[in-house]
Design a protein around this motif. Structure first.
Motif, PDB file in Angstrom:
ATOM      1  N   MET A   1       4.023  50.045  19.040  1.00 14.04           N
ATOM      2  CA  MET A   1       3.956  49.673  17.621  1.00 14.04           C
ATOM      3  C   MET A   1       4.537  50.809  16.780  1.00 14.04           C
ATOM      4  SD  MET A   1       0.776  48.045  15.497  1.00 14.04           S
ATOM      5  CE  MET A   1       0.965  46.323  15.954  1.00 14.04           C
TER       6      MET A   1
ATOM      7  N   SER B   1      -7.148  46.254  14.037  1.00 12.70           N
ATOM      8  CA  SER B   1      -6.854  46.954  12.791  1.00 12.70           C
ATOM      9  C   SER B   1      -5.732  47.947  13.056  1.00 12.70           C
ATOM     10  CB  SER B   1      -8.088  47.699  12.279  1.00 12.70           C
ATOM     11  OG  SER B   1      -9.046  46.787  11.784  1.00 12.70           O
ATOM     12  N   HIS B   2      -4.856  48.079  12.088  1.00 17.80           N
ATOM     13  CA  HIS B   2      -3.707  48.970  12.249  1.00 17.80           C
ATOM     14  C   HIS B   2      -3.562  49.889  11.035  1.00 17.80           C
ATOM     15  CE1 HIS B   2      -2.558  46.567  15.673  1.00 17.80           C
ATOM     16  NE2 HIS B   2      -2.406  45.487  14.943  1.00 17.80           N
ATOM     17  N   PRO B   3      -3.884  51.147  11.175  1.00 18.56           N
ATOM     18  CA  PRO B   3      -3.594  52.096  10.087  1.00 18.56           C
ATOM     19  C   PRO B   3      -2.128  52.521  10.163  1.00 18.56           C
ATOM     20  CG  PRO B   3      -4.775  53.206  11.870  1.00 18.56           C
ATOM     21  CD  PRO B   3      -4.613  51.771  12.291  1.00 18.56           C
TER      22      PRO B   3
ATOM     23  N   ASN C   1      -3.326  54.167  15.014  1.00 15.15           N
ATOM     24  CA  ASN C   1      -4.153  54.052  16.210  1.00 15.15           C
ATOM     25  C   ASN C   1      -3.172  54.423  17.308  1.00 15.15           C
ATOM     26  OD1 ASN C   1      -5.301  53.201  18.654  1.00 15.15           O
ATOM     27  ND2 ASN C   1      -6.452  51.556  17.664  1.00 15.15           N
TER      28      ASN C   1
ATOM     29  N   HIS D   1      -2.064  52.183  20.033  1.00 13.34           N
ATOM     30  CA  HIS D   1      -1.160  51.099  19.621  1.00 13.34           C
ATOM     31  C   HIS D   1       0.258  51.653  19.453  1.00 13.34           C
ATOM     32  CE1 HIS D   1      -4.779  48.759  17.668  1.00 13.34           C
ATOM     33  NE2 HIS D   1      -4.976  49.089  18.930  1.00 13.34           N
TER      34      HIS D   1
ATOM     35  N   CYS E   1       1.876  52.437  13.781  1.00 10.84           N
ATOM     36  CA  CYS E   1       0.424  52.387  13.701  1.00 10.84           C
ATOM     37  C   CYS E   1      -0.118  53.749  14.137  1.00 10.84           C
ATOM     38  CB  CYS E   1      -0.114  51.295  14.616  1.00 10.84           C
ATOM     39  SG  CYS E   1      -1.917  51.200  14.592  1.00 10.84           S
TER      40      CYS E   1
HETATM   41 CU   LIG Z   1      -2.686  49.566  15.451  1.00 12.89          CU
END
Ligand SMILES: [Cu+2]
Length: 1017
Positions: free
Chosen positions: A858, A787-789, A850, A853, A848
């Motif tokens: 990212m 999952s990527h916020p 996270n 990440h 992202c």
């Molecule tokens: Cu992420």
């Protein structure tokens, strides 16, 4: 390093003059070479083929387009931050010795690759929660009054920080008198002795001793030098308020900021005998924070100075209270160890501070590669303007700000001052945190996070002011504005600590890091006293990788509650409804009742349970404790289970958590699982983490009832609107977050507009917007297991659709800066967001949140440009000796967005003309200097407009190049009227890969290639 030294030995402008002709000619040659490469090549053949270097005049001599290698490699500058030997990073940490191997045993990998955190026999809900401590801005004095003051105190050696007493006396000079005269005084351009500044890094001797080499005029300020990173519109938004702080090693609070609290422990609930007078609930802390240690619980060990690095080096965590219309300058000193390995195993000593999600110019946004070193400061200047400032004049009473002095004892002044801008853009609950390239997760986790409350006439922090503008959110009444009596900043974040109780982070947990203990304002399972009245909670998820779903329950003695407690406990629970009033710091158009009473777009507003809250998301809720008798206890509970850092797994039913059924193998207390030798079976952060104790409220609650502001009733702050024309003409961009093309070390990548997956590189410009247009950004996820916020800096967006559907009510009425891609029913694999860019320019980011990440690549850079800007902002490259610049390079789609046809409503460039003739200004002046890169059959021309130069600086005099260098086809452009901003112009030309260069006495142009889909028409 050589790069930087090179930049220091030449004079930019002279050098440019001398070399311009040859440089441009050579640039053309290399561009021609470059452009011949991709002819007929496949889209994904190489990254180099995907990049078109944009010729630019660099502000830095010696680094110009001709010197760019065609196979340019990423220039991530972390190496400069690690100079000096051991680094304390993965590079020299050896194997992941901490790994507890519990994953292989089928257990939950929490804490990530580590042993469970010991609790030292501590009792839950036995310590008082710390309220946030205000930085306490003071008026910035006049430069003429400055006397040279003490330097930022220096450390005795490279492995430690300055002494606590020296730091407190340094802070004190900005506290008494209550007028700040910082030395050196803030300047528009960075204070760099090589660039007109006066001051060197005061830690120079200690740094040289550690590095074993002399420093070359190391600047006092770490902000990149010169015009490019000068404070934009500095005179116009000149700082009126000032805050001085430093990132420091954990130490006991000296009480230096007691007198800076708006309330000064004298007013409202902060007065003697009232609810919040005593900061830590022990006799020593009545009316002061002096003596509060950096400690998660009184029964736990005090933290080692190197284990936590917080603002001021102290607890409580810090809050910056600001108001619209009052620009503020925060001087952030770096008081961390010179030796990067003096980090207790995690965290990097270089910093870049991001004010998430302020409407701030790029030089004060905390760009990831604009970091500063120990001993240096960085002046962050936040203008505190409403978006729309440049187009909307003052006059609407809702676009206004409180006039009074917020401090206790000030004369009564509940007035408002009108300000420019769009009141629909008013923001409220912010935070700022580190954004250091590759080390954001570690540094934020280690303490680099502060909250920030924006006050306005709409949200003024005085619930008694009834002027038809003030929303009267729960706050208090004692101060003119900024009351926090009933307004609680609450940061929820998971942490872990080692067997000695010291904060622990697993630097190998690339997929995401999870702690096993959920802390409230940095404390383990505290309690908070509340009055039987309405409260506002500004809830921030401050985790590294953990998503939350929070519930609020009332404890009932006996079995009368709707949910059972643990068997035999004679306890039950009731869910407690509340209203969400703000999302990501933005007060919503309507409040949303989480009372289970309605269902919108398939999403139930569940009673007492918030939706998913990803890392960095803020939810402001209003809870009415008036319904409870004194001595009632309530709890905040987290329901969202992780099994690893990749993504949240599932919501655990509230009943299972409260009954103890979820943590089956638990002993008492039921929601605190006890690990066995192999770790946990269940996620220990799925538990109660905060107790609320209700006290009688003898006064009258004057705050608004959010039930009057739900959909169909009154509005709070209606969403800013977009016209159909704006939507139709919006540039579209697609960002796909996944792992395509990633490596073991940098596994997370982003595809831009259908291109290959890229790892983060601050030099790569993925997108440029102009500060006027609306754009629609399509955020997509292509990595199923993660999952990527996604966080977009600078501008709030509105979610148009998620997975093709309208978002739920709490997002439909909201402006957002975080967008959840990934698992769970309230996330998605595709989110369309509409944004509008205004007022400021420069380099921003999207990534992202996270943060593991993010740190493993990212992240991308996007810029805001002045309309018609031709030059691409260079990339800063910080070193101990100062900041140099390297040229940036841009993707072919950076100004155009998605290739035509990729998305509905893809915008067409404007004013296409293919008639023959010379390029002309509309006043008839022919352009005589421009550089054109023609690619394939189509190109986009962007013209720099001489009436609106912005930060683009032309060489003076312009390069004397001959007309007609290269092959000049016949092109005409329908130019805009003089003095107006020029739009993108698409030009059809007959020959592919044609280069053009003309000269002019007035302008310098870049003619940019816009790669078009080959299957187009
Ligand atoms: Cu992420």
């Amino acid at each position: 390093m050589a790069l930087t030294h090179q930049t220091r030995e030449t004079s930019p402008r002279n050098n440019f003059r001398l070399r311009a002709t040859t440089a441009l000619t050579a640039a053309l040659a290399s561009l021609q070479l470059l452009l011949t490469l991709p002819a007929g090549a496949k889209e994904d053949d190489s990254i180099a083929a995907q990049n078109v270097y944009i010729a630019r005049e660099s502000p830095v001599p010696g680094i110009i387009a001709e010197e760019l290698p065609l196979d340019i490699v990423p220039a991530r500058a972390v190496e400069t931050a690690l100079e000096g030997g051991y680094t304390g990073t993965k590079a020299d940490a050896g194997e992941d010795l901490n790994h507890y191997n519990i994953v292989l045993n089928g257990k939950i990998d929490i804490p990530s690759g580590a042993k469970p955190s010991p609790l030292f026999g501590a009792t839950p809900f036995a310590q008082q929660m710390l309220r946030y401590e205000e930085f306490g801005p003071v008026p910035l004095g006049a430069e003429a009054s400055v006397l040279p003051g003490p330097d930022f105190p220096s450390p005795p050696d490279a492995e430690s920080g300055p002494s606590a007493s020296a730091l407190d006396s340094f802070l004190n000079q900005f506290i008494t008198p209550s007028l700040a005269l910082p030395h050196p005084f803030p300047t528009r351009e960075a204070n760099d002795p090589d660039n007109g500044g006066s001051e060197e890094n005061p830690w120079k001797p200690q740094i040289e001793s550690f590095l074993g080499r002399p420093l070359v005029t190391p600047p006092a300020e770490g902000r990149p030098p010169g015009e490019d990173w000068a404070h934009q519109r500095f005179t116009e938004f000149y700082p009126e308020a000032y805050v001085n702080t430093f990132q420091g090693l954990a130490r006991p609070n000296g009480g230096a900021r007691d007198a800076l609290q708006f309330h000064q422990y004298k007013a409202g609930e902060w007065a003697p005998g009232k609810l919040y007078h005593n900061t830590a609930g022990i006799p020593e802390t009545a009316g002061t924070t002096a003596g509060i240690p950096v400690q998660f619980h009184p029964d736990f060990p005090v933290q080692d100075p190197l284990a936590l690095w917080t603002f001021d080096g102290t607890f409580p965590p810090k809050l910056l209270s600001v108001r619209y219309g009052e620009p503020i300058l925060m001087r952030h000193y770096n008081g961390l160890p010179i030796d990067p390995a003096a980090n207790f195993g995690f965290g990097l000593h270089t910093l870049s501070t991001h004010e998430h999600n302020g409407h701030n110019p790029a030089e004060s946004d905390g760009f990831t590669q604009a970091f500063f070193f120990p001993g240096q400061f960085y002046d962050y200047r936040w203008p505190m303007v409403l978006a729309g400032h440049d187009t909307l004049p003052a006059g609407d009473p809702r676009a206004s700000t409180p006039t009074g002095d917020p401090r206790v004892g000030a004369s009564l002044d509940l007035g408002n001052r009108y300000i420019r801008g769009d009141w629909h853009e008013t923001m409220s609950s912010h935070w700022f945190h580190d954004h250091m390239l590759d080390f954001t997760a570690q540094n934020v986790y280690k303490g680099n996070a502060a909250t920030m409350n924006y006050y306005s006439s709409i949200d003024r922090g005085n619930e008694a002011v009834n002027d038809d503008v003030n929303l009267r959110l729960p706050s208090g009444t004692a101060l003119n504005w900024g009351n926090r009596d009933y307004d609680i900043n609450l940061t929820v974040a998971d942490k872990a600590w080692d067997e000695d109780g010291q904060l622990f982070f697993n630097i190998f947990s690339i997929d995401g890091f999870l702690g096993d203990q959920l802390l409230a304002n940095w404390l383990w399972k505290p309690y908070l006293d509340v009055r039987a009245r309405r409260y506002r909670f500004r809830i921030l998820n401050g985790s590294v990788s953990r998503y939350l779903r929070l519930a609020l329950v009332e404890k009932v003695i006996g079995s009368g509650g709707e949910l059972s407690g643990p068997p035999g406990s004679d306890i039950s629970y009731n869910r407690v409804p509340f209203h969400m009033v703000a999302n990501d710091g933005n007060i919503m158009e309507h409040a949303v009742a989480f009372d289970g009473g309605s269902s919108v777009a398939g999403f139930e507003n569940r009673k007492g349970i918030l939706p998913s809250q990803a890392i960095g998301e803020r939810y402001d809720i209003v809870v009415d404790f008036a319904q409870f008798a004194p001595d009632t206890k309530l709890y905040m509970v987290n329901l969202l289970e992780h099994r690893n850092g990749k993504r949240p797994k599932q919501e655990i039913p509230l009943a299972e958590v409260l009954s103890g059924h979820y943590h089956e193998r638990s002993s008492e207390p039921a929601d605190q699982p006890v690990p066995d030798a192999e770790g946990y079976d269940t996620d220990p952060a799925v538990s109660r983490f905060l107790e609320l104790r209700v006290h009688a409220y003898p006064d009258t609650d004057q705050s608004m009832d959010p039930a009057n502001f739900v959909a169909g009733k009154q509005t709070m702050i209606p969403l800013p609107s977009f016209t159909q024309e704006e939507v139709d003409n919006a540039i579209h961009r697609t960002f796909e977050f996944g792992r395509s093309g990633g490596t073991d070390e940098e596994p997370f990548t982003i595809k831009i507009s259908g291109g290959p997956g890229f790892s983060a590189d601050p030099r790569r410009l993925s997108a440029s917007t102009t500060k006027s247009g609306a754009e629609i950004w399509h955020l997509e996820s292509s990595s199923g297991g993660y999952s990527h916020p996604i966080h977009i800096h600078f501008e709030e967006g509105q979610i148009l659709r998620r997975d093709g559907k309208a978002p739920p009510e709490w997002e439909k009425w909201a402006r957002k800066d975080l967008y959840r891609l990934g698992h769970l029913d309230d996330s998605g694999s595709s989110i369309d967001v509409i944004l509008r860019f205004r007022e400021f320019v420069g380099s921003f980011m999207e990534h992202c949140h996270n943060t593991q990440h993010e740190d493993h690549a990212m992240l991308l850079r996007w810029d805001i440009e002045n309309p018609g800007q031709v030059r691409v902002m260079p990339t800063p490259l910080p070193t101990w000796d100062g900041v140099g610049y390297v040229p940036s390079y841009a993707l072919p789609t950076f100004r155009t967005g998605d290739p035509e046809g990729d998305n509905a409503n893809a915008s067409e460039p404007l004013n296409v003309s293919d008639s023959s003739g010379l390029l002309m200004l509309s006043n008839g002046t022919p352009f005589r200097t421009f550089l054109a890169i023609q690619h394939e059959e189509h190109a986009t021309l962007l013209r720099w407009d001489s009436e609106n130069p912005g930060p683009v600086r032309l060489p003076t005099p312009p390069p004397a190049t001959g007309d007609g260098v290269g092959d000049v086809p016949s092109i005409a452009v329908s130019a805009a009227p003089p003095g107006t901003v020029v739009e993108a112009v698409a030009v059809d030309v007959p020959e592919p890969s044609t280069l053009m260069m003309l000269s002019s006495g007035a302008a310098f142009l870049t003619f940019l290639a816009a790669r078009r889909r080959r299957d187009r028409g």
